[in-house]
Design an enzyme around this catalytic site. Structure first.
Site, PDB file in Angstrom:
ATOM      1  N   ARG A 140     -44.796 -13.785  50.751  1.00 42.41           N
ATOM      2  CA  ARG A 140     -43.409 -14.236  50.838  1.00 42.41           C
ATOM      3  C   ARG A 140     -43.003 -14.523  52.282  1.00 42.41           C
ATOM      4  O   ARG A 140     -42.127 -15.366  52.522  1.00 42.41           O
ATOM      5  CB  ARG A 140     -42.461 -13.186  50.245  1.00 42.41           C
ATOM      6  CG  ARG A 140     -42.492 -13.049  48.743  1.00 42.41           C
ATOM      7  CD  ARG A 140     -41.416 -12.084  48.258  1.00 42.41           C
ATOM      8  NE  ARG A 140     -40.134 -12.457  48.834  1.00 42.41           N
ATOM      9  CZ  ARG A 140     -39.354 -11.639  49.539  1.00 42.41           C
ATOM     10  NH1 ARG A 140     -39.730 -10.390  49.746  1.00 42.41           N
ATOM     11  NH2 ARG A 140     -38.201 -12.063  50.035  1.00 42.41           N
ATOM     12  N   ILE A 170     -30.002   0.635  57.542  1.00 47.05           N
ATOM     13  CA  ILE A 170     -29.617  -0.624  56.905  1.00 47.05           C
ATOM     14  C   ILE A 170     -29.840  -0.565  55.391  1.00 47.05           C
ATOM     15  O   ILE A 170     -28.906  -0.719  54.615  1.00 47.05           O
ATOM     16  CB  ILE A 170     -30.394  -1.802  57.506  1.00 47.05           C
ATOM     17  CG1 ILE A 170     -30.238  -1.811  59.037  1.00 47.05           C
ATOM     18  CG2 ILE A 170     -29.904  -3.113  56.906  1.00 47.05           C
ATOM     19  CD1 ILE A 170     -28.814  -1.977  59.514  1.00 47.05           C
ATOM     20  N   CYS A 207     -37.160  -8.409  47.248  1.00 49.78           N
ATOM     21  CA  CYS A 207     -37.729  -7.066  47.369  1.00 49.78           C
ATOM     22  C   CYS A 207     -36.718  -6.016  46.937  1.00 49.78           C
ATOM     23  O   CYS A 207     -35.520  -6.129  47.212  1.00 49.78           O
ATOM     24  CB  CYS A 207     -38.143  -6.796  48.822  1.00 49.78           C
ATOM     25  SG  CYS A 207     -39.554  -7.771  49.360  1.00 49.78           S
ATOM     26  N   LYS A 212     -39.106 -17.097  58.726  1.00 48.20           N
ATOM     27  CA  LYS A 212     -38.676 -17.110  57.331  1.00 48.20           C
ATOM     28  C   LYS A 212     -37.163 -16.979  57.222  1.00 48.20           C
ATOM     29  O   LYS A 212     -36.508 -17.709  56.466  1.00 48.20           O
ATOM     30  CB  LYS A 212     -39.337 -15.969  56.550  1.00 48.20           C
ATOM     31  CG  LYS A 212     -38.872 -15.858  55.096  1.00 48.20           C
ATOM     32  CD  LYS A 212     -39.544 -14.690  54.394  1.00 48.20           C
ATOM     33  CE  LYS A 212     -38.707 -13.441  54.431  1.00 48.20           C
ATOM     34  NZ  LYS A 212     -37.569 -13.490  53.468  1.00 48.20           N
ATOM     35  N   ASN A 213     -36.598 -16.048  57.972  1.00 49.71           N
ATOM     36  CA  ASN A 213     -35.163 -15.791  57.865  1.00 49.71           C
ATOM     37  C   ASN A 213     -34.311 -16.875  58.520  1.00 49.71           C
ATOM     38  O   ASN A 213     -33.087 -16.832  58.446  1.00 49.71           O
ATOM     39  CB  ASN A 213     -34.824 -14.429  58.473  1.00 49.71           C
ATOM     40  CG  ASN A 213     -35.398 -13.289  57.658  1.00 49.71           C
ATOM     41  OD1 ASN A 213     -35.654 -13.431  56.460  1.00 49.71           O
ATOM     42  ND2 ASN A 213     -35.627 -12.149  58.294  1.00 49.71           N
ATOM     43  N   ARG A 255     -34.206 -12.867  47.247  1.00 47.03           N
ATOM     44  CA  ARG A 255     -32.842 -12.461  47.516  1.00 47.03           C
ATOM     45  C   ARG A 255     -32.052 -13.551  48.241  1.00 47.03           C
ATOM     46  O   ARG A 255     -30.868 -13.759  47.966  1.00 47.03           O
ATOM     47  CB  ARG A 255     -32.876 -11.170  48.360  1.00 47.03           C
ATOM     48  CG  ARG A 255     -31.554 -10.729  48.916  1.00 47.03           C
ATOM     49  CD  ARG A 255     -30.589 -10.244  47.857  1.00 47.03           C
ATOM     50  NE  ARG A 255     -31.156  -9.206  47.018  1.00 47.03           N
ATOM     51  CZ  ARG A 255     -30.453  -8.532  46.106  1.00 47.03           C
ATOM     52  NH1 ARG A 255     -29.180  -8.789  45.937  1.00 47.03           N
ATOM     53  NH2 ARG A 255     -31.036  -7.615  45.372  1.00 47.03           N
ATOM     54  N   ARG A 264     -28.158  -4.267  47.521  1.00 53.17           N
ATOM     55  CA  ARG A 264     -27.777  -5.271  48.508  1.00 53.17           C
ATOM     56  C   ARG A 264     -26.762  -6.195  47.849  1.00 53.17           C
ATOM     57  O   ARG A 264     -27.065  -7.337  47.522  1.00 53.17           O
ATOM     58  CB  ARG A 264     -29.011  -6.044  48.990  1.00 53.17           C
ATOM     59  CG  ARG A 264     -29.936  -5.204  49.844  1.00 53.17           C
ATOM     60  CD  ARG A 264     -30.974  -6.044  50.538  1.00 53.17           C
ATOM     61  NE  ARG A 264     -32.021  -6.468  49.626  1.00 53.17           N
ATOM     62  CZ  ARG A 264     -33.023  -7.279  49.973  1.00 53.17           C
ATOM     63  NH1 ARG A 264     -33.094  -7.753  51.185  1.00 53.17           N
ATOM     64  NH2 ARG A 264     -33.950  -7.616  49.094  1.00 53.17           N
ATOM     65  N   PRO A 265     -25.551  -5.692  47.605  1.00 54.15           N
ATOM     66  CA  PRO A 265     -24.566  -6.483  46.866  1.00 54.15           C
ATOM     67  C   PRO A 265     -24.196  -7.751  47.607  1.00 54.15           C
ATOM     68  O   PRO A 265     -24.221  -7.805  48.836  1.00 54.15           O
ATOM     69  CB  PRO A 265     -23.367  -5.529  46.762  1.00 54.15           C
ATOM     70  CG  PRO A 265     -23.532  -4.584  47.913  1.00 54.15           C
ATOM     71  CD  PRO A 265     -25.014  -4.407  48.079  1.00 54.15           C
ATOM     72  N   ILE A 266     -23.872  -8.777  46.813  1.00 50.19           N
ATOM     73  CA  ILE A 266     -23.460 -10.040  47.410  1.00 50.19           C
ATOM     74  C   ILE A 266     -21.938 -10.154  47.444  1.00 50.19           C
ATOM     75  O   ILE A 266     -21.398 -11.241  47.603  1.00 50.19           O
ATOM     76  CB  ILE A 266     -24.084 -11.231  46.658  1.00 50.19           C
ATOM     77  CG1 ILE A 266     -23.609 -11.259  45.200  1.00 50.19           C
ATOM     78  CG2 ILE A 266     -25.600 -11.188  46.749  1.00 50.19           C
ATOM     79  CD1 ILE A 266     -24.042 -12.521  44.473  1.00 50.19           C
ATOM     80  N   ASP A 267     -21.265  -9.024  47.315  1.00 54.83           N
ATOM     81  CA  ASP A 267     -19.801  -9.021  47.325  1.00 54.83           C
ATOM     82  C   ASP A 267     -19.238  -9.651  48.592  1.00 54.83           C
ATOM     83  O   ASP A 267     -18.223 -10.354  48.547  1.00 54.83           O
ATOM     84  CB  ASP A 267     -19.261  -7.593  47.181  1.00 54.83           C
ATOM     85  CG  ASP A 267     -19.572  -6.983  45.831  1.00 54.83           C
ATOM     86  OD1 ASP A 267     -20.115  -7.716  44.976  1.00 54.83           O
ATOM     87  OD2 ASP A 267     -19.293  -5.788  45.624  1.00 54.83           O
ATOM     88  N   LEU A 268     -19.866  -9.382  49.740  1.00 57.31           N
ATOM     89  CA  LEU A 268     -19.369  -9.948  50.993  1.00 57.31           C
ATOM     90  C   LEU A 268     -19.413 -11.474  50.961  1.00 57.31           C
ATOM     91  O   LEU A 268     -18.517 -12.149  51.467  1.00 57.31           O
ATOM     92  CB  LEU A 268     -20.169  -9.418  52.177  1.00 57.31           C
ATOM     93  CG  LEU A 268     -20.037  -7.923  52.496  1.00 57.31           C
ATOM     94  CD1 LEU A 268     -20.903  -7.572  53.697  1.00 57.31           C
ATOM     95  CD2 LEU A 268     -18.592  -7.554  52.774  1.00 57.31           C
ATOM     96  N   ASP A 318     -36.397  -4.865  59.593  1.00 55.62           N
ATOM     97  CA  ASP A 318     -37.615  -5.528  59.130  1.00 55.62           C
ATOM     98  C   ASP A 318     -38.857  -5.122  59.929  1.00 55.62           C
ATOM     99  O   ASP A 318     -39.985  -5.319  59.471  1.00 55.62           O
ATOM    100  CB  ASP A 318     -37.446  -7.046  59.209  1.00 55.62           C
ATOM    101  CG  ASP A 318     -36.653  -7.604  58.037  1.00 55.62           C
ATOM    102  OD1 ASP A 318     -36.369  -6.842  57.101  1.00 55.62           O
ATOM    103  OD2 ASP A 318     -36.315  -8.798  58.060  1.00 55.62           O
TER     104      ASP A 318
END
Length: 418
Positions: free
Chosen positions: A397, A328, A116, A22-23, A92, A121-125, A306
């Site tokens: 998922r 994490i 989830c 999936k990833n 996400r 889990r900010p997307i700032d990066l 995970d």
């Protein structure tokens, strides 16, 4: 509403080919946007996250069809860079489209992604890296507007944390630049190597995946390609944990043992007998695992976050004590309260969980997230009596017909509808 009905304490045995990751498949499907032709992605698992990804591709103007385990994407007609909010909120990883859309079209409009609820889990990066590449990004009413008026430009980008998503997004966007981009502090997960292999098959020039420095050299020769997605190491860890907890023998094929080395170390220390070859993992268990040394999650090549929940469920039904430290995600112990309904003895203190092995009993429980749901299935396979696991949309998922695969190992599991 659907649920799994599972009767536990049955010995499991058999052979399984591990589904595509999936990833890995999600960023690879997003990368198809870069191509002006038709791409064939093989070993593509049948997941709800994949279904959502294909809907996003169609919404962007791609022609998409599935043939058995292959997905064919024709992105020659990509005609828009806007992703509807309802699709962004389904998962996400939908933010991974941002880099690919900017590379292809030079503009994009998306809302914040869902997925989830595992804590912030900010997307700032992601956004900071894209800005370094020349993107202008601003927010209006919860919608991100992005454009590259001067085009994307290569540069040196330092990631303060080895974020998998930020690494992948930067790689995708950098493919749209004519200069060289160097990503320092990149994530090292095997899935990133898989993405690199696909990008290079398209005609990009990417090197360094698997290390903490990745280089993307500007290229105008992006074409079409075929690619086979790597095996899902977290799904493999789930099946190993299931057989470890219930007892029995398992052969997993098509999976690289090296990608699972930390998980295999834990299972072996817990009392399982393991044998590995190039693309094969064999496990034998008596169904009564022992406590192990502290398990601390960390970016690859450390113990994967995970896999934390599924391994915890396996050890919870065994004997002895194990300490888990989650480094994490802040909220990755949501499955613990449901495991407790089955008799699990787990004490939480901040990021630490102390698990004392104990016999588990059947109960009606609900999935809290993707991996937490898989953990409840494992606990039910090890428990005495018949359990129900609900909220299967979380499990769907990331697991391709989990109940069918487990039934093939002689598990007493059935999907039912209330």
């Amino acid at each position: 509403m659907s649920f799994f009905e599972i009767t536990g304490r049955r010995r499991l045995s058999g052979r399984l080919a591990v589904q595509g990751a999936k990833n890995s498949v999600l960023p690879i499907l997003a990368a198809c946007i870069l191509s002006p032709g038709e791409c064939v992605i093989r070993n593509c698992p049948d997941l709800s996250d994949v279904t959502a990804t294909l809907q996003i591709l169609r919404g962007l103007g791609c022609k998409v069809r599935r043939e058995a385990d292959a997905v064919i994407v024709d992105a020659s007609g990509v005609n828009g860079g806007e992703i509807p909010e309802h699709l962004m909120r389904e998962m996400r990883s939908s933010v991974i489209f941002l880099g690919a859309i900017l590379a292809r079209l030079g503009q994009a409009q998306i809302s914040y992604p869902g997925g989830c609820e595992l804590g912030p889990r900010p997307i700032d990066l992601h956004l900071d890296a894209l800005r370094r590449l020349g993107a202008q990004i601003w927010e209006e009413d919860g919608v991100l507007h992005c454009r590259t008026p001067g085009g994307l430009r290569g540069c040196r980008i330092h990631l303060p944390f080895p974020s998998v998503g930020a690494t992948e997004n930067t790689m995708l966007a950098a493919c749209g630049s004519q200069q060289t981009t160097t990503i320092v502090g990149a994530a090292r997960e095997p899935e990133i190597e898989d993405l690199q292999n696909f990008l290079n098959a398209l005609g990009a020039r990417v090197t360094g995946a698997g290390s903490d420095v990745i280089t993307v050299q500007g290229s105008t020769r992006i074409g079409a390609a075929e690619h086979t997605v790597m095996a899902d190491r977290i799904v493999a860890a789930t099946y190993l944990s299931a057989v470890g907890a219930a007892g029995g023998e398992l052969e997993l094929t098509g999976v690289c043992p090296e990608h699972l080395s930390t998980v295999l170390d834990v299972m072996e220390e817990a009392g399982c007998v393991l044998h590995t070859e190039k693309d094969l993992i064999c496990l034998r268990s008596n169904g009564r695992l022992n406590g192990v040394r502290p398990v601390r999650t960390a970016p690859y090549p450390g113990f994967p976050t995970d896999a934390q929940a599924v391994v915890m469920a396996a050890l919870a039904s065994g004997q002895g004590e194990t300490v888990f430290e989650e480094n994490i995600f802040r909220s990755r112990y949501r499955h613990v309260s449901e495991l407790a309904r089955m008799g699990a003895d787990i004490r939480l203190t901040g990021r630490t969980a102390v698990v004392r092995g104990a016999p588990l009993r059947s109960a009606h429980v609900c999935s809290t997230d993707l991996r937490g749901g898989a953990a409840l299935v494992i606990a039910a396979l090890a428990a005495e009596g018949t359990s129900r696991v609900g909220e299967l949309h979380h499990i769907d998922r990331g697991y391709d017909h989990l109940e069918l695969k487990l039934s093939g190992l002689d598990a007493a599991i059935e999907r039912k509808h209330a």
